[in-house]
Design a protein around this motif. Structure first.
Motif, PDB file in Angstrom:
ATOM      1  N   THR A   1       5.901  13.306  -3.761  1.00 11.71           N
ATOM      2  CA  THR A   1       4.758  12.434  -4.046  1.00 11.71           C
ATOM      3  C   THR A   1       4.228  11.854  -2.739  1.00 11.71           C
ATOM      4  N   GLN A   2       2.936  12.003  -2.513  1.00  9.88           N
ATOM      5  CA  GLN A   2       2.285  11.504  -1.296  1.00  9.88           C
ATOM      6  C   GLN A   2       1.325  10.390  -1.673  1.00  9.88           C
ATOM      7  N   ALA A   3       1.565   9.202  -1.145  1.00  6.51           N
ATOM      8  CA  ALA A   3       0.735   8.045  -1.483  1.00  6.51           C
ATOM      9  C   ALA A   3      -0.707   8.252  -1.047  1.00  6.51           C
ATOM     10  N   GLY A   4      -1.629   7.728  -1.819  1.00  6.70           N
ATOM     11  CA  GLY A   4      -3.041   7.816  -1.489  1.00  6.70           C
ATOM     12  C   GLY A   4      -3.361   7.092  -0.190  1.00  6.70           C
ATOM     13  N   PRO A   5      -4.401   7.522   0.508  1.00  9.13           N
ATOM     14  CA  PRO A   5      -4.740   6.917   1.798  1.00  9.13           C
ATOM     15  C   PRO A   5      -5.400   5.545   1.642  1.00  9.13           C
ATOM     16  N   GLY A   6      -5.037   4.631   2.513  1.00 10.58           N
ATOM     17  CA  GLY A   6      -5.697   3.319   2.524  1.00 10.58           C
ATOM     18  C   GLY A   6      -5.626   2.612   1.184  1.00 10.58           C
ATOM     19  N   VAL A   7      -6.796   2.215   0.681  1.00 14.71           N
ATOM     20  CA  VAL A   7      -6.850   1.505  -0.597  1.00 14.71           C
ATOM     21  C   VAL A   7      -6.950   2.454  -1.788  1.00 14.71           C
ATOM     22  N   HIS A   8      -6.933   3.747  -1.542  1.00 13.55           N
ATOM     23  CA  HIS A   8      -7.194   4.725  -2.605  1.00 13.55           C
ATOM     24  C   HIS A   8      -5.900   5.138  -3.310  1.00 13.55           C
ATOM     25  N   TRP A   9      -5.324   4.197  -4.048  1.00 19.80           N
ATOM     26  CA  TRP A   9      -4.080   4.466  -4.767  1.00 19.80           C
ATOM     27  C   TRP A   9      -4.228   5.605  -5.774  1.00 19.80           C
ATOM     28  N   GLY A  10      -5.416   5.763  -6.362  1.00 18.98           N
ATOM     29  CA  GLY A  10      -5.628   6.797  -7.371  1.00 18.98           C
ATOM     30  C   GLY A  10      -5.626   8.200  -6.816  1.00 18.98           C
ATOM     31  N   LEU A  11      -5.697   8.337  -5.492  1.00 13.89           N
ATOM     32  CA  LEU A  11      -5.654   9.656  -4.866  1.00 13.89           C
ATOM     33  C   LEU A  11      -4.237  10.033  -4.417  1.00 13.89           C
ATOM     34  N   THR A  12      -3.261   9.261  -4.855  1.00 15.82           N
ATOM     35  CA  THR A  12      -1.873   9.666  -4.679  1.00 15.82           C
ATOM     36  C   THR A  12      -1.688  11.045  -5.313  1.00 15.82           C
ATOM     37  N   ARG A  13      -0.904  11.882  -4.667  1.00 10.60           N
ATOM     38  CA  ARG A  13      -0.640  13.232  -5.193  1.00 10.60           C
ATOM     39  C   ARG A  13       0.834  13.346  -5.578  1.00 10.60           C
ATOM     40  N   THR A  14       1.088  14.071  -6.667  1.00 15.62           N
ATOM     41  CA  THR A  14       2.451  14.168  -7.165  1.00 15.62           C
ATOM     42  C   THR A  14       2.653  15.479  -7.901  1.00 15.62           C
ATOM     43  N   THR A  15       3.886  15.744  -8.278  1.00 21.85           N
ATOM     44  CA  THR A  15       4.227  16.912  -9.084  1.00 21.85           C
ATOM     45  C   THR A  15       4.737  16.464 -10.446  1.00 21.85           C
ATOM     46  N   ALA A  16       4.709  17.380 -11.402  1.00 19.32           N
ATOM     47  CA  ALA A  16       5.238  17.058 -12.730  1.00 19.32           C
ATOM     48  C   ALA A  16       6.727  16.742 -12.655  1.00 19.32           C
ATOM     49  N   ALA A  17       7.459  17.471 -11.819  1.00 18.23           N
ATOM     50  CA  ALA A  17       8.893  17.219 -11.680  1.00 18.23           C
ATOM     51  C   ALA A  17       9.164  15.818 -11.144  1.00 18.23           C
ATOM     52  N   ASP A  18       8.362  15.361 -10.177  1.00 17.18           N
ATOM     53  CA  ASP A  18       8.540  14.009  -9.641  1.00 17.18           C
ATOM     54  C   ASP A  18       8.273  12.952 -10.706  1.00 17.18           C
ATOM     55  N   GLN A  19       7.241  13.156 -11.511  1.00 13.33           N
ATOM     56  CA  GLN A  19       6.943  12.172 -12.545  1.00 13.33           C
ATOM     57  C   GLN A  19       8.009  12.176 -13.639  1.00 13.33           C
ATOM     58  N   LEU A  20       8.644  13.318 -13.879  1.00 12.73           N
ATOM     59  CA  LEU A  20       9.769  13.355 -14.804  1.00 12.73           C
ATOM     60  C   LEU A  20      10.938  12.550 -14.240  1.00 12.73           C
ATOM     61  N   THR A  21      11.130  12.617 -12.934  1.00 17.08           N
ATOM     62  CA  THR A  21      12.145  11.792 -12.277  1.00 17.08           C
ATOM     63  C   THR A  21      11.837  10.306 -12.449  1.00 17.08           C
ATOM     64  N   LEU A  22      10.560   9.958 -12.324  1.00 16.30           N
ATOM     65  CA  LEU A  22      10.162   8.561 -12.510  1.00 16.30           C
ATOM     66  C   LEU A  22      10.400   8.111 -13.944  1.00 16.30           C
ATOM     67  N   LEU A  23      10.045   8.948 -14.916  1.00 14.67           N
ATOM     68  CA  LEU A  23      10.296   8.595 -16.318  1.00 14.67           C
ATOM     69  C   LEU A  23      11.783   8.393 -16.566  1.00 14.67           C
TER      70      LEU A  23
ATOM     71  N   GLY B   1       0.814  -1.221   0.000  1.00 16.84           N
ATOM     72  CA  GLY B   1       0.000   0.000   0.000  1.00 16.84           C
ATOM     73  C   GLY B   1       0.843   1.265   0.000  1.00 16.84           C
ATOM     74  N   GLY B   2       0.291   2.300   0.633  1.00 17.42           N
ATOM     75  CA  GLY B   2       0.962   3.593   0.658  1.00 17.42           C
ATOM     76  C   GLY B   2       2.366   3.565   1.225  1.00 17.42           C
ATOM     77  N   PRO B   3       2.587   2.891   2.362  1.00 17.68           N
ATOM     78  CA  PRO B   3       3.957   2.833   2.896  1.00 17.68           C
ATOM     79  C   PRO B   3       4.944   2.180   1.932  1.00 17.68           C
ATOM     80  N   GLY B   4       4.489   1.149   1.222  1.00 21.03           N
ATOM     81  CA  GLY B   4       5.364   0.503   0.251  1.00 21.03           C
ATOM     82  C   GLY B   4       5.717   1.425  -0.901  1.00 21.03           C
ATOM     83  N   LEU B   5       4.736   2.199  -1.366  1.00 21.94           N
ATOM     84  CA  LEU B   5       5.004   3.153  -2.444  1.00 21.94           C
ATOM     85  C   LEU B   5       5.962   4.233  -1.967  1.00 21.94           C
ATOM     86  N   THR B   6       5.758   4.712  -0.755  1.00 18.20           N
ATOM     87  CA  THR B   6       6.627   5.751  -0.204  1.00 18.20           C
ATOM     88  C   THR B   6       8.062   5.273  -0.098  1.00 18.20           C
TER      89      THR B   6
END
Length: 225
Positions: free
Chosen positions: A91-113, A75-80
């Protein structure tokens, strides 16, 4: 809206907007990266079930598959934990089972890419290749977003209608080949009155970002003595 783009061949980079956005299905790439990092740490390959579930999650954007792998990574702790390794700092993982409510920035997603497509990465060569393969074989009805500016592409999109405002979150990120070069492009948006309006807006932003990079002078490489 927030936009980030990088031309890895020249080092030209641009970021517009530092606010956080809800990821919707865009986080599925991050979930898969977390799963692969966990498997690497355990010294193993993905199981056949993990591989097929990940394919469904990325290529068809299947939400049940995402939920299953969200649980598998903790879940969220694993993503973090995975994001600390990947270098995502906003990037802040979504609460509980709500993975789609994770919040992020464009710069962070560029880092992921960059972690997915660059040669140097916490992800192994085989892990990067798996993500690239899935992102290059998405369902035909999801061929929109950053692909509007590319002749060849590997991408993941996210879309969500918010229940309170009825407005749309529309996100897109990926690697595109255009104008004889390669670009990593991220566009995050919210507040669109319809999905089609959001897609059109994101595609215009992707084109604008690539054109802006092409019109700037590449950075001067450092002098090494």
């Amino acid at each position: 809206m927030s936009v980030a783009a990088l031309e890895p061949g020249t080092g030209r980079r641009t970021v517009y907007g530092s606010q956080t956005h809800v990821t919707a299905s865009l986080v599925k790439v991050d979930i898969l990266a977390a799963l692969l990092l966990r498997a690497q740490h355990e010294g193993r390959s993905l199981t056949p079930w993990e591989t097929s579930t990940a394919a469904s999650m990325i290529q068809s954007s299947d939400n049940d598959s995402a939920g299953a792998l969200w649980r598998r990574i903790g879940g969220g702790p694993g993503l973090t934990d995975a994001n600390k390794t990947l270098g995502l700092t906003s990037t802040q993982a979504g609460p509980g089972v709500h993975w789609g409510l994770t919040r992020t920035t464009a710069a962070d997603q560029l880092t992921l890419l960059t972690a997915v497509f660059a040669d140097t990465s916490p992800l192994s060569t085989s892990s990067r290749e798996l993500i690239r393969t899935f992102m290059g074989n998405i369902d035909a009805d999801q061929d929109w977003g950053v692909s509007a500016e590319g002749s060849r592409w590997q991408l993941k999109n996210g879309w969500l209608q918010r229940s309170h405002s009825k407005r749309w979150v529309i996100n897109s990120m990926g690697r595109v080949e255009a104008h004889g070069s390669t670009f990593y492009v991220v566009v995050l948006s919210h507040g669109s009155p319809s999905m089609s309006h959001g897609i059109s807006t994101v595609e215009r932003a992707a084109r604008t970002a690539v054109h802006a990079l092409r019109s700037t002078t590449p950075p001067v490489p450092p002098i090494v003595h």
